[in-house]
Design an enzyme around this catalytic site. Structure first.
Site, PDB file in Angstrom:
ATOM      1  N   HIS A 218      21.386 -62.588 -52.637  1.00 53.85           N
ATOM      2  CA  HIS A 218      22.027 -63.796 -52.119  1.00 53.85           C
ATOM      3  C   HIS A 218      22.831 -64.507 -53.205  1.00 53.85           C
ATOM      4  CE1 HIS A 218      20.062 -64.006 -48.143  1.00 53.85           C
ATOM      5  NE2 HIS A 218      19.015 -63.491 -48.759  1.00 53.85           N
TER       6      HIS A 218
ATOM      7  N   HIS B 139       7.474 -63.196 -51.686  1.00 53.46           N
ATOM      8  CA  HIS B 139       8.410 -63.609 -50.637  1.00 53.46           C
ATOM      9  C   HIS B 139       7.935 -63.035 -49.303  1.00 53.46           C
ATOM     10  CE1 HIS B 139      12.204 -64.786 -48.846  1.00 53.46           C
ATOM     11  NE2 HIS B 139      12.471 -63.535 -48.500  1.00 53.46           N
TER      12      HIS B 139
ATOM     13  N   ASP C  53      17.906 -60.168 -42.217  1.00 49.82           N
ATOM     14  CA  ASP C  53      19.140 -60.200 -43.016  1.00 49.82           C
ATOM     15  C   ASP C  53      19.108 -59.175 -44.150  1.00 49.82           C
ATOM     16  OD1 ASP C  53      17.221 -61.689 -44.450  1.00 49.82           O
ATOM     17  OD2 ASP C  53      18.737 -62.964 -45.383  1.00 49.82           O
ATOM     18  N   HIS C  54      18.168 -58.236 -44.070  1.00 44.60           N
ATOM     19  CA  HIS C  54      18.112 -57.120 -45.015  1.00 44.60           C
ATOM     20  C   HIS C  54      18.027 -55.763 -44.317  1.00 44.60           C
ATOM     21  CE1 HIS C  54      17.529 -59.527 -48.770  1.00 44.60           C
ATOM     22  NE2 HIS C  54      17.269 -60.421 -47.840  1.00 44.60           N
TER      23      HIS C  54
ATOM     24  N   HIS D 151      12.741 -55.367 -48.237  1.00 45.36           N
ATOM     25  CA  HIS D 151      11.742 -56.018 -47.392  1.00 45.36           C
ATOM     26  C   HIS D 151      12.248 -56.103 -45.960  1.00 45.36           C
ATOM     27  CE1 HIS D 151      14.295 -59.383 -48.661  1.00 45.36           C
ATOM     28  NE2 HIS D 151      13.742 -60.172 -47.762  1.00 45.36           N
TER      29      HIS D 151
ATOM     30  N   ASP E  58      14.925 -60.362 -52.493  1.00 44.74           N
ATOM     31  CA  ASP E  58      14.734 -61.811 -52.555  1.00 44.74           C
ATOM     32  C   ASP E  58      13.553 -62.209 -53.448  1.00 44.74           C
ATOM     33  OD1 ASP E  58      16.812 -61.946 -50.787  1.00 44.74           O
ATOM     34  OD2 ASP E  58      15.656 -62.721 -49.100  1.00 44.74           O
TER      35      ASP E  58
ATOM     36  N   HIS F 136      12.897 -58.581 -43.679  1.00 43.13           N
ATOM     37  CA  HIS F 136      13.657 -59.648 -43.045  1.00 43.13           C
ATOM     38  C   HIS F 136      14.952 -59.121 -42.426  1.00 43.13           C
ATOM     39  CE1 HIS F 136      11.491 -63.027 -45.462  1.00 43.13           C
ATOM     40  NE2 HIS F 136      10.840 -62.682 -44.381  1.00 43.13           N
TER      41      HIS F 136
END
Length: 256
Positions: free
Chosen positions: A172, A115, A61-62, A57, A134, A59
């Site tokens: 995570h 998400h 942090d990905h 996805h 996530d 985001h």
């Protein structure tokens, strides 16, 4: 028969990036590179050259390392076709049911919104490996930033159908906190009580709690069990629709 080598790379404060290597072809994928430097260091240590980036996805942090890694290795970036505008550097768009050919093996793509609206997961069936970003966590699931409870329950129900022996490579290290919450929803679950102790022991030793086995998730993760009577009893929602029960569990976790 399992053939892939999978390396877990801790990044940021609690993220995991995964390197997937096919010895037969030397194909090498990176799943959700939050940042580039730790990935490059581990690739150098292993002597692997990156050929693909798989994004679950959009985001940061990905995908934060996407462009730097693409420039360094000229690798191909694969992500959700319906979310191309938010995946930096995307080359190949995939959708639900697609088969992604990787080296000598393949992964099935699942669209799992909730998400985010464009979230996907990659399932390498022959290697019992699910990379789900996530959407599904060990003893948890992602917050509903862009989707509805109905969408997320539908997404989780897709993943719940996979074999118990599937390894869940989530993105995570949230498991210890998730366990504390899970016990408030399913306090008499012997498997969960035992698992929570094991998780505390692992974290005390600084060891990761993921990947998790999907069979254990089915037995202990409250977000996969809104249709279970014991969970419904705790919530005073016996006989209620699974989506309604799931929404209540998610609401309680958001405020835990």
């Amino acid at each position: 028969m399992a053939s892939l080598q999978i390396e877990q790379v801790p990044v940021l404060s609690d993220n995991y990036v995964y390197l997937i290597y096919d010895p037969a072809t030397q194909a090498c994928a990176c799943v959700d590179p939050a940042e580039s430097a730790p990935v490059k260091r581990r690739l150098d240590e292993l002597g692997w050259r990156l050929t693909h980036i798989l994004n679950t996805h959009h985001h940061h942090d990905h995908i934060g390392g996407n462009l730097t890694l693409k420039q360094a290795y000229e690798c191909q970036i694969v992500g959700a076709d319906n979310d191309r505008a938010r995946i930096d550097g995307i080359d190949v768009g995939v959708k639900d049911g697609d088969i992604f050919e990787f080296g000598s093996t393949r992964a099935r793509v699942f669209e799992v919104p909730g998400h985010t609206r464009g979230h996907i997961a990659f399932w390498f069936e022959d290697d019992d490996a699910l990379f789900c970003g996530d959407t599904l966590f060990a003893l948890g699931c992602g917050r509903l930033f862009e989707g509805t409870p109905a969408q997320m329950w539908h997404s989780l129900s897709k993943l719940k159908q996979l074999p118990d022996k599937t390894h869940v490579y989530c993105a995570h290290e949230y498991t210890q906190a998730n366990a504390r919450f899970a016990l408030t929803i399913d306090p008499n679950n012997a498997a969960l009580i035992s698992r929570a102790r094991e998780i505390d022991d692992l974290r005390a030793q600084g060891k990761p709690t993921v990947p998790a086995l999907l069979g254990m998730e089915k037995a202990t993760n409250p977000f996969l069990r809104p249709d279970e009577t014991n969970v419904q009893k705790t919530l005073n929602m016996v006989g209620k629709d699974s989506v309604e029960v799931f929404a209540e569990i998610r609401h309680r976790k958001d405020n835990f």
